[in-house]
Enzyme design. Structure first.
Site, PDB file in Angstrom:
ATOM      1  N   LYS A 218      44.216  26.972   7.611  1.00  0.00           N
ATOM      2  CA  LYS A 218      44.032  27.980   6.563  1.00  0.00           C
ATOM      3  C   LYS A 218      45.232  27.903   5.625  1.00  0.00           C
ATOM      4  CE  LYS A 218      45.358  31.909   5.738  1.00  0.00           C
ATOM      5  NZ  LYS A 218      45.569  31.729   4.298  1.00  0.00           N
ATOM      6  N   GLU A 294      57.566  29.105  12.219  1.00  0.00           N
ATOM      7  CA  GLU A 294      58.619  28.647  11.307  1.00  0.00           C
ATOM      8  C   GLU A 294      58.704  29.728  10.229  1.00  0.00           C
ATOM      9  OE1 GLU A 294      60.518  27.580   8.597  1.00  0.00           O
ATOM     10  OE2 GLU A 294      59.064  26.033   8.037  1.00  0.00           O
ATOM     11  N   CYS A 328      62.422  28.112   2.725  1.00  0.00           N
ATOM     12  CA  CYS A 328      63.029  28.902   3.804  1.00  0.00           C
ATOM     13  C   CYS A 328      64.420  28.372   4.152  1.00  0.00           C
ATOM     14  CB  CYS A 328      62.118  28.892   5.030  1.00  0.00           C
ATOM     15  SG  CYS A 328      61.622  27.239   5.479  1.00  0.00           S
ATOM     16  N   GLU A 425      65.931  37.468   1.997  1.00  0.00           N
ATOM     17  CA  GLU A 425      65.605  36.137   1.494  1.00  0.00           C
ATOM     18  C   GLU A 425      65.296  36.241  -0.006  1.00  0.00           C
ATOM     19  OE1 GLU A 425      62.300  34.430   3.631  1.00  0.00           O
ATOM     20  OE2 GLU A 425      63.191  32.436   3.498  1.00  0.00           O
TER      21      GLU A 425
END
Ligand SMILES: O=CCCC(=O)O
Length: 524
Positions: A218, A294, A328, A425
């Site tokens: 997906k 992750e 990331c 982040e």
């Protein structure tokens, strides 16, 4: 031969888009993004992508579609099938039906399919780069770099497919022999992100194919087109029907929820936010799935007083600006020794202000748009908060007006430890710089986060380098290096950055179960 797009040639689609986009969102050094209205020239083909289930392309059961937009100017690129739960389950049915046959396929054959897919991805790099740039914004050069990275996972795992092995040993007490073997874990669910639409797919699909697992993928709803193109390539490379199934949907939670609750699924691998990762881990508990996560990062970039500043600035440009900061692994915060902080900030700001912001397909663009306005607004909020906390904007610090979600490459120095930008982040082209006075303080600052994905260390002192690398609470360290990602290395994090490793020799283990057979051996 080019990619076939459900009866229409994707090469033709890409060519028409490329011609249509020439001049759109051209960078303008006065500070605005000029939008040249090319509606009359666009004449977009009504590209409609469908679900890949059991080797056949089909519409969503609901008949619904959703639009995919170019983040560089808001144009609609395609309509994509909006899968329902029933479509997701049909995809899993196909993966389950194909599992036994695929697991029994000789490893060399699985490896050869991956190797052919590697060749095809490389051959079609330009087409794939245009698709990727249109759907997620980064420059064509960045997209090409991702495609090389993505292809290398196929080559790496093509080579790993034939190295799956077990062992044979004698039980210490005698009387039996122990045969240890590896077998595929079974049908997998992969949920992939928009920031690296191809590489985050190949990093999961490659080892799954090599190990003999089937899968439902997906992709992110913002970037389904790259994944469809990959599905076409794998089919052309000879992947049997049902091994790879692709389901696009805007009801991600419902569709993945149904699959996670289905006892036939054996593994889930997710790349994305820590928040969604937590929810997937919770859902995976019911069926005790194998899980790879992750997740988010907050990478510190440490510059010690003995660092080679030229190399540190080169490394910072890579660690910060790769993928427009939407990675990331991106250096999220710079902790620089107080004695070199001003010099480092000035040099980094010089390099950042030289970058050209523009539509990803425009000539000369270094920095494309952010993926959507919510991402840009978060970047703006974090910068405003950093300035409220005493930060001084050395360059950038503002959005680019006009269509698309552009933000100027930014350096902020003097950021205080309580600013949100050092904890959250950023996912954008902003480098906040804070200072430290000694090694212990640098390490305390670096580890002062719930995340633990990557860290970067710049020093010329080998003892310090190793000492610091060992004390950092992360899964990956770049030592005088601004990029840690490499298909031959185990990618992954600790703490709230997740668990499991992708790539390297470890990558295939995530797709293998260990079984042992006790063999009775008569002693006389
Ligand atoms: O954003 C996550 C992945 C980044 C990478 O593989 O380098």
């Amino acid at each position: 031969m080019g990619l076939a797009w459900h009866g229409m040639s994707a090469a033709r689609y890409v060519r028409s888009r490329r011609a249509a986009l020439a001049g759109v969102g051209a960078p303008d050094h006065s500070g605005r993004m000029t939008y040249i209205d090319t509606t009359a020239q666009l004449a977009l083909p009504a590209v409609q992508t469908r679900l890949l289930v059991g080797g056949a392309w089909r519409d969503a059961a609901s008949g619904r579609t959703f639009a995919v937009e170019d983040p560089g100017n808001g144009d609609e690129l395609a309509q994509v099938a909006d899968a329902s739960v029933a479509d997701g389950v049909a995809a899993l049915d196909a993966a389950v039906a194909a599992q036994a046959g695929w697991a029994a396929t000789p490893p060399r054959e699985r490896g050869e399919i991956l190797r052919r897919a590697f060749d095809l991805v490389v051959e079609r790099q330009d087409e794939l780069a245009t698709i990727m740039t249109l759907e997620m914004g980064k420059s064509l050069a960045e997209s090409r770099a991702e495609i090389t990275y993505a292809a290398e996972f196929f080559r790496w795992f093509a080579e790993e497919a034939v190295r799956i092995s077990g062992r044979f040993s004698a039980a210490p007490g005698g009387g039996s022999r122990l045969l240890t073997m590896k077998q595929p874990v079974g049908p997998c669910l992969f949920v992939t992100p928009w920031n690296f639409p191809l590489a985050m797919g190949t990093r999961k699909i490659g080892p799954a194919i090599a190990a003999g697992c089937t899968m439902v993928v997906k992709p992110a709803s913002a970037t389904p087109l790259s994944m469809y193109a990959l599905g076409e390539i794998l089919a052309e490379a000879g992947l049997p029907d049902g091994v790879l199934n692709i389901v696009t949907t805007r009801s991600s939670g419902d569709v993945t929820g149904a699959l996670l609750a289905d006892p036939r699924l054996r593994k889930v691998s997710f790349t994305g936010s820590t928040e969604i990762g937590r929810s997937i881990v919770e859902q995976s508990a019911a069926n005790l799935l194998r899980v790879s996560m992750e997740l988010g990062g907050n990478a510190p970039f440490l510059v010690f007083e003995d660092a080679d500043l030229d190399k540190a600035v080169d490394g910072a440009m890579l660690a910060k600006m790769r993928n427009v900061g939407e990675a990331c692994t991106a250096a999220n915060r710079f902790h620089v020794h107080a004695s070199v902080a001003d010099e480092f900030a000035a040099r980094l700001a010089d390099r950042m202000s030289d970058l050209t912001v523009g539509h990803g397909t425009a000539d000369g663009t270094d920095v494309g748009p952010l993926v959507d306005d919510a991402t840009r607004e978060k970047v703006e909020d974090l910068v405003a908060d950093a300035v409220r906390h005493g930060g001084e904007v050395v360059t950038g610090g503002e959005r680019v007006d006009g269509p698309g979600h552009y933000y100027r490459p930014t350096v902020i120095k003097g950021v205080s430890r309580d600013a949100r930008i050092l904890r959250e982040e950023v996912f954008g082209p902003v480098a906040p710089i804070a200072t430290f006075d000694d090694e212990d303080e640098a390490i305390r600052a670096a580890n002062d986060t719930e995340y633990g994905l990557a860290a970067y260390v710049f020093t010329r002192d080998l003892d310090r380098a190793l000492r610091v690398a060992e004390r950092l609470e992360v899964g990956m360290v770049g030592l005088n290096a601004g990029v840690v990602s490499n298909p031959a290395a185990p990618f992954g994090g600790v703490k709230a950055s997740g668990f499991g490793r992708e790539g390297g020799a470890e990558g295939i283990e995530e797709y293998l179960e260990t079984k042992y057979v006790a063999i009775a051996v008569p002693t006389d």
